[in-house]
Design a protein around this motif. Structure first.
Motif, mmCIF file in Angstrom:
data_model
loop_
_atom_site.group_PDB
_atom_site.id
_atom_site.type_symbol
_atom_site.label_atom_id
_atom_site.label_comp_id
_atom_site.label_asym_id
_atom_site.label_seq_id
_atom_site.Cartn_x
_atom_site.Cartn_y
_atom_site.Cartn_z
ATOM 1 N N ARG A 92 -29.947 -42.237 -39.610
ATOM 2 C CA ARG A 92 -31.046 -41.761 -38.745
ATOM 3 C C ARG A 92 -30.613 -41.724 -37.284
ATOM 4 N NH1 ARG A 92 -33.936 -45.492 -42.024
ATOM 5 N NH2 ARG A 92 -35.160 -44.431 -43.640
ATOM 6 N N ARG A 93 -29.869 -42.703 -36.856
ATOM 7 C CA ARG A 93 -29.406 -42.703 -35.470
ATOM 8 C C ARG A 93 -28.503 -41.494 -35.176
ATOM 9 N NH1 ARG A 93 -25.070 -44.586 -32.852
ATOM 10 N NH2 ARG A 93 -24.162 -45.422 -34.764
ATOM 11 N N ARG A 110 -28.461 -38.664 -36.735
ATOM 12 C CA ARG A 110 -29.275 -37.444 -36.809
ATOM 13 C C ARG A 110 -30.048 -37.218 -35.510
ATOM 14 N NH1 ARG A 110 -32.661 -37.232 -42.117
ATOM 15 N NH2 ARG A 110 -30.562 -37.401 -42.934
ATOM 16 N N ARG A 111 -30.579 -38.329 -34.942
ATOM 17 C CA ARG A 111 -31.299 -38.184 -33.671
ATOM 18 C C ARG A 111 -30.382 -37.696 -32.536
ATOM 19 N NH1 ARG A 111 -34.055 -42.870 -35.520
ATOM 20 N NH2 ARG A 111 -32.608 -44.193 -34.363
ATOM 21 N N ARG A 112 -29.167 -38.206 -32.512
ATOM 22 C CA ARG A 112 -28.208 -37.775 -31.474
ATOM 23 C C ARG A 112 -27.875 -36.284 -31.601
ATOM 24 N NH1 ARG A 112 -23.144 -41.636 -31.514
ATOM 25 N NH2 ARG A 112 -22.531 -40.109 -29.922
ATOM 26 N N ALA A 143 -29.721 -33.951 -32.970
ATOM 27 C CA ALA A 143 -30.906 -33.144 -32.616
ATOM 28 C C ALA A 143 -31.107 -33.087 -31.106
ATOM 29 C CB ALA A 143 -32.144 -33.721 -33.298
ATOM 30 N N SER A 144 -30.899 -34.204 -30.391
ATOM 31 C CA SER A 144 -31.065 -34.209 -28.926
ATOM 32 C C SER A 144 -30.055 -33.278 -28.268
ATOM 33 C CB SER A 144 -30.922 -35.645 -28.408
ATOM 34 O OG SER A 144 -29.615 -36.147 -28.678
ATOM 35 N N ARG A 150 -31.136 -29.679 -28.760
ATOM 36 C CA ARG A 150 -32.214 -29.302 -27.840
ATOM 37 C C ARG A 150 -31.712 -29.099 -26.412
ATOM 38 N NH1 ARG A 150 -35.169 -33.059 -30.990
ATOM 39 N NH2 ARG A 150 -34.735 -34.718 -29.490
#
Length: 1092
Positions: free
Chosen positions: A1047-1048, A1050-1052, A1054-1055, A1058
């Protein structure tokens, strides 16, 4: 007559036709039909017929008009038809060819064309004449034709339309007419010097020549007529005499004198009769008064006449059968007469009185015998060709054919004395005939070729910008004025330097603007005759002429002259403005025309007298003037002066002026322009004109040089402006280039940053993957070590249990024997089955849980794999966008069409550097792509290697499992045999049977457990449950840690997506071999067997 029409228009619908033939029928039998060709429209007008011809039968009539329209009139069918539009005026017609539907027409462009009336098509086009064709003569067979012009006559073959022979003469002689004699092969040629030659048609040899007329008969032959039998020739000209020649005797047999009103003969033609055998007796004579008189050449008596001064005849043709007379009238219409009606007594005009005047002897006795005067007595009965001869009276010619009458004769049959008498009676000429009278008075030669040569020289340089000095509103009038002045300047150089020449020529240009030749010749005639001695003191006014006028004024009105001298008003003020403008500034149009009617009809000195008369008639106004400006204004503007009084005063001055001061003594008589070429005009100071011409030429050259320099300056200025614009554009392009280069550098920096970020991301991913693999490998190894330890402990416990049980075997036997004896075997069996079923349900439930857990792990693995693929796609998209941006930047750089104004070497160096940078970028991209491919291939090879290694290890593990299974089966069989033996010995059947059943059901799961030795079936379930609880706790903990890490990451990703930074492509995942864990939560394959 009705025009031929295929389909009539529907009733009630109007028919619009631009050209209409108006056919009028007259009740009077003198005129059968009157045909008028009119054009309807905004300006309706009448188109004049020019020529007419009958066919050989006399039942069809061919007529041509001024616009080139050819009509055929069917006299029997009472119809007409338009057969051809030649678009040119016709000068001669012939309709008696061998092929009845063909006709010949001579056109204004000097050519002769043959058309067919049936098909209305052009049959042939014959060229060769250099002047207008005046007549066409056709042979009796219709196979040959002779066309005649003033300079040549040509013989044509009408079957092949080829020229056979050409007759050339000297220009001074000239040809009047060449024609075939009827009923013979003789060609008669008549020349302007009164010579007549007869030629044999077959050999073209001269047969004979007619001797000149007898002494005293002053006559120049112009028109000829031959009887139908070809025996008698009649010739006429500018006289009232007709000469009759006998062609068989080759001598003059009679001279017929027409009435005094006949001064010239314009046309001759015999009237055929069916009963005269071709020796025609009636001759039609068309005179200058446009009346066609028919006389009997034997009796010299006028039989009848047609036409009148009001409705005059221009030309006439008689049909071959003698039934009709077709005449072209002066008003342009076409009249058709019936000969039968004309010869009847009831249709004849009453006889008019005729007085015979005899003068003194002029001719010789031989000539007097030949001369017969025509009388106008009418016969009492109808005329017939074979009537009895009437005795004629022999008359004598007037001996007073003086030189004065000769001088008064004008072209067109006019007489100057009669015109002067008419002018004195009416004060002016009729407006309808004024131009014709002027042309006759001025005796214009109409030299077309000479005028064309002057016009072909173009606009004279002195009059190129005449519109600036004389801004005329009408463009046509300005062009005609410019061409007329240019022709005058090309004719004589003085007119290019004369400043008042446009003022002098403008009235005539406005009057004759539709005929430039007449306009030029009128102006030239006025300059030569009425402007005598004007140019002797050039560039000053004509002092001698003005002096003459001042002397005349002093003689007739000394008081007025003293008043003018008192205020310093010279003849250059009161006379010269009127002379140089030809009175056009002080007279209206009607007054000016009336004044020049009198000027052209009198001696050139009359022009000076009319100017003096204008000054004298204005004496009352002039005596009240006391300032020079008033006098100048008076002679440059219209005043209240009666032109009739001025004209009468001018005639009074002409008569009352003494001869010693009369301008007539100094001015020459009227002299017309010469024919062929215009006379040389050099009555001016040549050196002054040449000097001024050289001066003007120098000024023009200087102006041309100035214009050239100004043009060069303008060009230089334009080039400077263009260079400035190009420099600004270049600087603008350089600025854009710099901005684009900065943008490109920014894009390259961003791409480098993105490449570095992608590299760092790839390194992080590789590190994460390595850590993940390491964690998985460490966990797998720890689990395998732990599993082996557990199995060894279980085996040890089993061995200890087996040893303990063997030790307690003896005691247990007794107890079991007792228990067996006490319990019924059936109940034991049922209880054992119930326990067995419960154990099976528990095992099945655990297997389902394990399978569900595996499916969840697989799904989670698929999600992770999908996320990795999405990251790859986003990275590829980012790369594509970056490449497109780079390509767009390069295209924008290319499309901006920067052409910097560097030197060629700097430009080439810049191009080399740009090409080198592009090449280096491509090489680096190629190297990067190659390195990525090599890394991918290496990873693929590692994956394949690992897969093969894992397959080998799996095979070895499978073989070891097989050996262990076989070993366990053997040991289990030995233990079962031993247990059965103990049962039989000790009586413990139920427990052994239970252990045997459980071992049979779980033999598949237990067969993969490594190790050897004796295993107790009763302790196997306890060991498995403890192992499951511990492994589940450990796996759950690791699963939570790995999910948090995923999850960590994946968040990186996605950021960064963006933020607009493309994610670095992740390295390809190695393919996992069978039996290897592909996810952090997947357990080894052998764990399931142990767990189960």
């Amino acid at each position: 007559m009705s025009p031929e029409r295929d389909t009539p228009p529907p009733p009630g619908q109007p028919v619009w036709c631009p050209a209409i033939l108006n056919v009028r029928f007259f009740l009077l039998l003198r005129v059968m039909v009157n045909i008028t060709h009119s054009v309807q429209g905004y300006h309706s007008k009448t188109i004049h017929f020019l020529n007419v011809a009958f066919d050989s039968s006399g039942d069809s009539l061919l007529a041509g008009d001024r616009q080139g329209n050819i009509y055929v009139f069917d006299l029997n069918g009472n119809r007409f038809n338009l057969v051809q539009r030649t678009m040119q005026a016709c000068t001669a017609l012939a309709f008696n060819l061998r092929r009845k539907t063909e006709f010949l027409v001579a056109l204004a462009d000097y050519s002769v064309k043959c058309f067919d009336t049936g098909t209305q098509e052009l049959v042939s086009w014959m060229r060769g004449h250099e002047s207008s064709v005046s007549s066409i003569s056709v042979h009796g067979s219709g196979k040959y034709a002779i066309t005649t012009s003033t300079d040549t006559a040509q013989l044509w073959d009408l079957d092949t339309f080829q020229r056979i022979r050409k007759l050339n003469v000297r220009q001074s002689v000239g040809i009047q007419k060449v024609f075939f004699l009827p009923l013979s092969n003789t060609i008669l040629s008549c020349f302007k010097d009164n010579s007549v030659f007869a030629w044999e048609f077959d050999t073209l040899q001269c047969k004979y020549q007619l001797s000149p007329p007898v002494e005293g008969s002053v006559l120049f032959y112009k028109v000829f007529a031959v009887t139908r039998d070809g025996r008698t020739l009649v010739a006429g000209g500018k006289s009232n005499h007709l000469h009759l020649w006998c062609l068989e005797l080759k001598q003059l047999i009679k001279i017929i004198q027409m009435p005094e009103k006949v001064r010239a003969v314009r046309h001759l033609e015999f009237l055929p009769d069916s009963f005269d055998g071709g020796s025609n007796q009636v001759l039609g004579v068309l005179s200058q008064d446009n009346i066609l008189r028919f006389i009997n050449i034997e009796t010299s008596q006028i039989l009848f006449d047609i036409g009148s001064p009001e409705e005059g005849i221009s030309t006439a043709v008689i049909s071959p059968n003698g039934r009709y007379i077709a005449s072209v009238m002066e008003n342009g219409s076409l009249n058709l007469y019936s000969v039968q009606a004309l010869t009847q007594e009831g249709n004849k005009l009453p006889p008019f009185m005729f007085k015979v005047v005899e003068d003194g002897p002029k001719y010789t006795s031989e000539a007097n015998k030949l001369i017969t005067k025509v009388t106008s007595e009418r016969s009492k009965g109808p005329w017939k060709s074979k009537q009895s001869k009437i005795q004629s009276r022999l008359l004598k010619l007037q001996a007073n054919t003086s030189l004065e009458n000769k001088e008064n004769e004008l072209p067109g049959g006019l007489n100057k004395k009669r015109l002067q008498a008419l002018l004195k009676g009416f004060g002016e000429y009729p407006a309808k005939y004024r131009m014709f009278v002027w042309r006759s008075l001025l005796q214009l030669p109409e030299n077309h070729l000479a005028f064309s040569s002057l016009i072909d020289r173009g606009i004279h340089s002195a009059f190129v910008n005449i519109q600036k000095e004389y801004p005329i509103k009408s463009g046509k009038l300005l062009r005609v004025l410019q061409r007329t002045l240019s022709a005058l300047a090309h004719w004589s150089a003085i007119f290019a330097e004369t400043p008042y020449m446009p003022l002098l020529a403008f009235p005539f240009v406005k009057l004759f603007q539709n005929n430039q030749l007449i306009c030029f010749e009128v102006v030239a005639t006025v300059v030569v005759n009425f402007c005598q001695h004007w140019f002797e003191y050039f560039p000053n006014p004509p002092i001698n002429v003005l002096g003459m006028m001042e002397n005349v004024l002093a003689h007739h009105d000394k008081e007025l002259l003293q008043h003018l001298i008192k205020y310093n008003v010279t003849s250059q003020v009161y006379a010269w403005p009127l002379l140089e403008t030809l009175l056009s500034e002080v007279l209206t149009r009607e007054e000016w025309l009336k004044a020049f009617d009198n000027i052209f009809s009198n001696h050139p000195s009359y022009f000076l007298m009319i100017v003096i008369a204008y000054v004298i008639c204005s004496r009352a106004s002039l005596l009240h003037c006391n300032q020079a400006a008033d006098f100048e204004f008076f002679f440059h503007h219209r005043n209240n002066v009666d032109i009739d009084v001025v004209i009468k005063e001018a005639y009074h001055l002409m008569e009352a002026t003494p001869l010693d001061i009369h301008p007539q003594q100094m001015l020459e008589d009227f002299t017309p322009l010469t024919k062929g070429q215009y006379p040389v005009f050099n009555k001016y100071p040549m050196f002054i004109v040449n000097y001024q011409a050289q001066k003007w030429e120098k000024i023009r050259q200087d102006e041309i040089e100035y214009l050239k320099e100004r043009h060069l300056a303008h060009e230089s200025e334009a080039k400077a402006q263009e260079q400035k614009a190009e420099d600004e554009a270049w600087y603008q392009r350089q600025k854009l280039f710099q901005e684009a280069e900065e943008q490109r550098q920014k894009i390259l920096l961003e791409e480098e940053k993105l490449a570095e970020q992608r590299q760092r991301l790839a390194v992080v991913k590789r590190e994460l993957k390595v850590k993940e693999l390491q964690l998985l490998d460490g966990s797998r190894r720890r689990f395998l070590n732990y599993h082996q330890d557990q199995l060894q402990m279980e085996l040890k416990c089993l061995h200890d249990e087996i040893a303990r049980k063997q030790k307690n075997k003896a005691s247990m036997r007794q107890q079991e024997t007792n228990a067996v004896q006490d319990t019924e075997p059936e109940s034991q069996k049922q209880l054992f089955e119930q326990h067995l079923i419960k154990d099976q349900e528990v095992v099945t439930k655990e297997i389902k849980e394990v399978e569900a857990h595996r499916r969840r792990v697989d799904l989670e693995d698929q999600r992770v794999q999908r996320l990795i693929e999405m990251d790859k796609e986003e990275i590829q998209k980012a790369q594509t966008v970056a490449e497109e941006n780079v390509a767009r930047g390069e295209q924008k750089y290319t499309d901006s069409d920067w052409r910097p104004r560097w030197d060629e070497q700097d430009q080439e160096e810049c191009y080399r550097e740009i090409a080198k940078l592009l090449h280096d970028n491509r090489v680096r991209e190629a190297e990067l792509l190659k390195a990525m491919r090599e890394a991918e291939e290496k990873k693929q090879e590692d994956v394949v290697q690992n897969k093969a290694q894992l397959e080998e290890e799996q095979k070895v593990a499978a073989a070891a499992d097989g050996h262990r299974k076989q070993f366990l089966d053997d040991r289990m069989n030995d233990e079962l045999e031993l247990a059965e033996k103990l049962q039989r010995e000790d009586g413990c059947f139920e427990r052994l049977h239970d252990i045997k059943a459980r071992c049979t059901e779980r033999g598949v799961e237990v067969q993969q457990v490594p190790g050897s030795g004796n295993i107790s079936p009763s302790d196997l379930s306890t060991l498995a449950s403890s192992l499951r609880s511990r492994s589940r706790a450990e796996l759950a903990r690791r699963e939570r840690e790995l999910m948090a890490e995923v999850r960590r990451l994946r968040r990186r990703i996605a950021s960064r997506a963006r933020a607009g930074l493309p994610a670095a492509p992740s390295p390809p995942q190695p393919a996992h071999p069978e039996g290897t864990c592909t996810a952090p939560l997947a357990a080894p394959s052998n764990y399931s067997s142990v767990k189960s």
